[in-house]
Design a protein around this motif. Structure first.
Motif, PDB file in Angstrom:
ATOM      1  N   THR A   8       0.847  -1.188   0.000  1.00  0.00           N
ATOM      2  CA  THR A   8       0.000   0.000   0.000  1.00  0.00           C
ATOM      3  C   THR A   8       0.881   1.236   0.000  1.00  0.00           C
ATOM      4  O   THR A   8       1.831   1.325   0.775  1.00  0.00           O
ATOM      5  CB  THR A   8      -0.910   0.026   1.250  1.00  0.00           C
ATOM      6  N   VAL A   9       0.567   2.156  -0.896  1.00  0.00           N
ATOM      7  CA  VAL A   9       1.294   3.426  -0.972  1.00  0.00           C
ATOM      8  C   VAL A   9       0.314   4.532  -0.608  1.00  0.00           C
ATOM      9  O   VAL A   9      -0.720   4.692  -1.240  1.00  0.00           O
ATOM     10  CB  VAL A   9       1.876   3.662  -2.390  1.00  0.00           C
ATOM     11  N   TYR A  10       0.645   5.265   0.444  1.00  0.00           N
ATOM     12  CA  TYR A  10      -0.135   6.430   0.868  1.00  0.00           C
ATOM     13  C   TYR A  10       0.557   7.662   0.316  1.00  0.00           C
ATOM     14  O   TYR A  10       1.765   7.824   0.483  1.00  0.00           O
ATOM     15  CB  TYR A  10      -0.182   6.537   2.396  1.00  0.00           C
ATOM     16  N   GLY A  11      -0.202   8.517  -0.354  1.00  0.00           N
ATOM     17  CA  GLY A  11       0.412   9.710  -0.921  1.00  0.00           C
ATOM     18  C   GLY A  11      -0.605  10.735  -1.340  1.00  0.00           C
ATOM     19  O   GLY A  11      -1.776  10.665  -0.975  1.00  0.00           O
ATOM     20  N   ALA A  12      -0.130  11.707  -2.100  1.00  0.00           N
ATOM     21  CA  ALA A  12      -0.971  12.796  -2.586  1.00  0.00           C
ATOM     22  C   ALA A  12      -0.420  13.284  -3.911  1.00  0.00           C
ATOM     23  O   ALA A  12       0.734  13.008  -4.253  1.00  0.00           O
ATOM     24  CB  ALA A  12      -1.001  13.931  -1.565  1.00  0.00           C
ATOM     25  N   ASP A  13      -1.253  14.032  -4.647  1.00  0.00           N
ATOM     26  CA  ASP A  13      -0.795  14.602  -5.916  1.00  0.00           C
ATOM     27  C   ASP A  13       0.336  15.596  -5.691  1.00  0.00           C
ATOM     28  O   ASP A  13       1.272  15.676  -6.464  1.00  0.00           O
ATOM     29  CB  ASP A  13      -1.952  15.284  -6.654  1.00  0.00           C
ATOM     30  N   CYS A  16       5.507  15.939  -1.267  1.00  0.00           N
ATOM     31  CA  CYS A  16       5.805  16.229   0.135  1.00  0.00           C
ATOM     32  C   CYS A  16       6.792  17.382   0.230  1.00  0.00           C
ATOM     33  O   CYS A  16       7.819  17.401  -0.451  1.00  0.00           O
ATOM     34  CB  CYS A  16       6.393  14.973   0.771  1.00  0.00           C
ATOM     35  N   ALA A  17       6.500  18.357   1.074  1.00  0.00           N
ATOM     36  CA  ALA A  17       7.340  19.544   1.213  1.00  0.00           C
ATOM     37  C   ALA A  17       8.767  19.198   1.622  1.00  0.00           C
ATOM     38  O   ALA A  17       9.716  19.893   1.242  1.00  0.00           O
ATOM     39  CB  ALA A  17       6.728  20.496   2.230  1.00  0.00           C
ATOM     40  N   SER A  18       8.945  18.150   2.369  1.00  0.00           N
ATOM     41  CA  SER A  18      10.275  17.741   2.814  1.00  0.00           C
ATOM     42  C   SER A  18      10.971  16.832   1.795  1.00  0.00           C
ATOM     43  O   SER A  18      12.078  16.384   2.034  1.00  0.00           O
ATOM     44  CB  SER A  18      10.180  17.011   4.146  1.00  0.00           C
ATOM     45  N   CYS A  19      10.297  16.558   0.694  1.00  0.00           N
ATOM     46  CA  CYS A  19      10.822  15.602  -0.282  1.00  0.00           C
ATOM     47  C   CYS A  19      11.112  16.274  -1.624  1.00  0.00           C
ATOM     48  O   CYS A  19      10.792  15.738  -2.678  1.00  0.00           O
ATOM     49  CB  CYS A  19       9.831  14.455  -0.469  1.00  0.00           C
ATOM     50  N   VAL A  20      11.701  17.446  -1.575  1.00  0.00           N
ATOM     51  CA  VAL A  20      12.028  18.184  -2.788  1.00  0.00           C
ATOM     52  C   VAL A  20      12.940  17.321  -3.670  1.00  0.00           C
ATOM     53  O   VAL A  20      13.821  16.635  -3.179  1.00  0.00           O
ATOM     54  CB  VAL A  20      12.712  19.519  -2.434  1.00  0.00           C
ATOM     55  N   ASN A  21      12.684  17.329  -4.959  1.00  0.00           N
ATOM     56  CA  ASN A  21      13.421  16.568  -5.970  1.00  0.00           C
ATOM     57  C   ASN A  21      13.138  15.064  -5.929  1.00  0.00           C
ATOM     58  O   ASN A  21      13.768  14.307  -6.639  1.00  0.00           O
ATOM     59  CB  ASN A  21      14.932  16.815  -5.888  1.00  0.00           C
ATOM     60  N   ALA A  22      12.235  14.625  -5.081  1.00  0.00           N
ATOM     61  CA  ALA A  22      11.847  13.216  -5.048  1.00  0.00           C
ATOM     62  C   ALA A  22      10.659  13.030  -5.999  1.00  0.00           C
ATOM     63  O   ALA A  22       9.919  13.967  -6.271  1.00  0.00           O
ATOM     64  CB  ALA A  22      11.456  12.808  -3.632  1.00  0.00           C
ATOM     65  N   PRO A  23      10.483  11.810  -6.505  1.00  0.00           N
ATOM     66  CA  PRO A  23       9.324  11.569  -7.374  1.00  0.00           C
ATOM     67  C   PRO A  23       8.015  11.694  -6.597  1.00  0.00           C
ATOM     68  O   PRO A  23       7.983  11.548  -5.379  1.00  0.00           O
ATOM     69  CB  PRO A  23       9.531  10.137  -7.861  1.00  0.00           C
ATOM     70  N   THR A  28       5.932   6.989  -7.697  1.00  0.00           N
ATOM     71  CA  THR A  28       6.545   5.975  -6.836  1.00  0.00           C
ATOM     72  C   THR A  28       5.725   4.685  -6.859  1.00  0.00           C
ATOM     73  O   THR A  28       6.274   3.589  -6.962  1.00  0.00           O
ATOM     74  CB  THR A  28       6.681   6.498  -5.392  1.00  0.00           C
ATOM     75  N   TYR A  29       4.404   4.823  -6.799  1.00  0.00           N
ATOM     76  CA  TYR A  29       3.498   3.673  -6.841  1.00  0.00           C
ATOM     77  C   TYR A  29       3.718   2.857  -8.122  1.00  0.00           C
ATOM     78  O   TYR A  29       3.871   1.631  -8.077  1.00  0.00           O
ATOM     79  CB  TYR A  29       2.068   4.190  -6.743  1.00  0.00           C
ATOM     80  N   GLU A  30       3.779   3.533  -9.255  1.00  0.00           N
ATOM     81  CA  GLU A  30       3.977   2.855 -10.539  1.00  0.00           C
ATOM     82  C   GLU A  30       5.386   2.275 -10.653  1.00  0.00           C
ATOM     83  O   GLU A  30       5.577   1.169 -11.156  1.00  0.00           O
ATOM     84  CB  GLU A  30       3.680   3.817 -11.685  1.00  0.00           C
ATOM     85  N   TRP A  31       6.374   3.024 -10.179  1.00  0.00           N
ATOM     86  CA  TRP A  31       7.766   2.585 -10.211  1.00  0.00           C
ATOM     87  C   TRP A  31       7.939   1.312  -9.383  1.00  0.00           C
ATOM     88  O   TRP A  31       8.628   0.378  -9.801  1.00  0.00           O
ATOM     89  CB  TRP A  31       8.642   3.734  -9.700  1.00  0.00           C
ATOM     90  N   LEU A  32       7.328   1.272  -8.197  1.00  0.00           N
ATOM     91  CA  LEU A  32       7.421   0.083  -7.345  1.00  0.00           C
ATOM     92  C   LEU A  32       6.851  -1.148  -8.039  1.00  0.00           C
ATOM     93  O   LEU A  32       7.441  -2.224  -7.983  1.00  0.00           O
ATOM     94  CB  LEU A  32       6.681   0.302  -6.027  1.00  0.00           C
ATOM     95  N   TYR A  75       5.421  11.358   2.960  1.00  0.00           N
ATOM     96  CA  TYR A  75       4.808  10.552   1.906  1.00  0.00           C
ATOM     97  C   TYR A  75       5.593  10.715   0.628  1.00  0.00           C
ATOM     98  O   TYR A  75       6.292  11.711   0.473  1.00  0.00           O
ATOM     99  CB  TYR A  75       3.319  10.900   1.724  1.00  0.00           C
ATOM    100  N   PRO A  76       5.569   9.701  -0.233  1.00  0.00           N
ATOM    101  CA  PRO A  76       4.757   8.498  -0.134  1.00  0.00           C
ATOM    102  C   PRO A  76       5.237   7.573   0.988  1.00  0.00           C
ATOM    103  O   PRO A  76       6.429   7.400   1.201  1.00  0.00           O
ATOM    104  CB  PRO A  76       4.922   7.835  -1.494  1.00  0.00           C
ATOM    105  N   LEU A  77       4.266   7.014   1.679  1.00  0.00           N
ATOM    106  CA  LEU A  77       4.508   6.041   2.736  1.00  0.00           C
ATOM    107  C   LEU A  77       4.188   4.673   2.136  1.00  0.00           C
ATOM    108  O   LEU A  77       3.108   4.473   1.596  1.00  0.00           O
ATOM    109  CB  LEU A  77       3.607   6.323   3.941  1.00  0.00           C
ATOM    110  N   VAL A  78       5.142   3.752   2.214  1.00  0.00           N
ATOM    111  CA  VAL A  78       4.973   2.430   1.610  1.00  0.00           C
ATOM    112  C   VAL A  78       4.853   1.389   2.717  1.00  0.00           C
ATOM    113  O   VAL A  78       5.716   1.303   3.593  1.00  0.00           O
ATOM    114  CB  VAL A  78       6.162   2.075   0.686  1.00  0.00           C
ATOM    115  N   LEU A  79       3.774   0.613   2.654  1.00  0.00           N
ATOM    116  CA  LEU A  79       3.558  -0.474   3.612  1.00  0.00           C
ATOM    117  C   LEU A  79       3.575  -1.805   2.882  1.00  0.00           C
ATOM    118  O   LEU A  79       3.049  -1.920   1.769  1.00  0.00           O
ATOM    119  CB  LEU A  79       2.203  -0.332   4.298  1.00  0.00           C
ATOM    120  N   VAL A  80       4.197  -2.793   3.504  1.00  0.00           N
ATOM    121  CA  VAL A  80       4.147  -4.171   3.027  1.00  0.00           C
ATOM    122  C   VAL A  80       3.391  -4.938   4.100  1.00  0.00           C
ATOM    123  O   VAL A  80       3.880  -5.078   5.229  1.00  0.00           O
ATOM    124  CB  VAL A  80       5.558  -4.761   2.812  1.00  0.00           C
TER     125      VAL A  80
END
Length: 108
Positions: A8-13, A16-23, A28-32, A75-80
């Motif tokens: 499960t990937v929790y995220g938003a369009d 994340c403000a702390s995740c500058v330059n991150a996808p 991330t959901y599609e990449w995973l 986020y994205p927060l990834v759960l297994v």
């Protein structure tokens, strides 16, 4: 038949403000999905994407989505299978490790 694993990937369009330059979360959901399929083939994995600002009508999912939206997690927060495997800019190595703890083996 092997047990189904849920990712499960929790995220938003919005990124994340702390995740500058991150996808983004959906990227991330599609990449995973693509990365995991390359390594493990057609394993019995169910993928779910949860928008933290409009989660489904499930109290458990809504609670975690609220916690992510309240900046308790990046986020994205990834759960297994309900275990946190990554947040912000998740690492494949960590996610693969969680999958293998669940019994998943790389394809040959």
């Amino acid at each position: 038949m092997e047990k189904e694993i849920t990712i499960t990937v929790y995220g938003a369009d919005q990124i994340c403000a702390s995740c500058v330059n991150a996808p983004g979360s959906k990227d991330t959901y599609e990449w995973l999905q693509a990365a995991i399929a390359r390594k493990y083939g057609d394993a019995n994995i169910h993928y779910t994407y949860v928008d933290i600002f409009s989660p489904p009508e499930d109290e458990k999912i809504q609670d975690l989505a609220r916690r992510v939206a309240d900046d308790e997690f990046f986020y994205p927060l990834v759960l297994v299978d309900d275990e946190i495997a990554g947040e912000g800019n998740p690492r494949l190595k960590t996610i693969y490790s969680k999958l293998e703890e669940k019994g998943l083996q790389p394809k040959m």
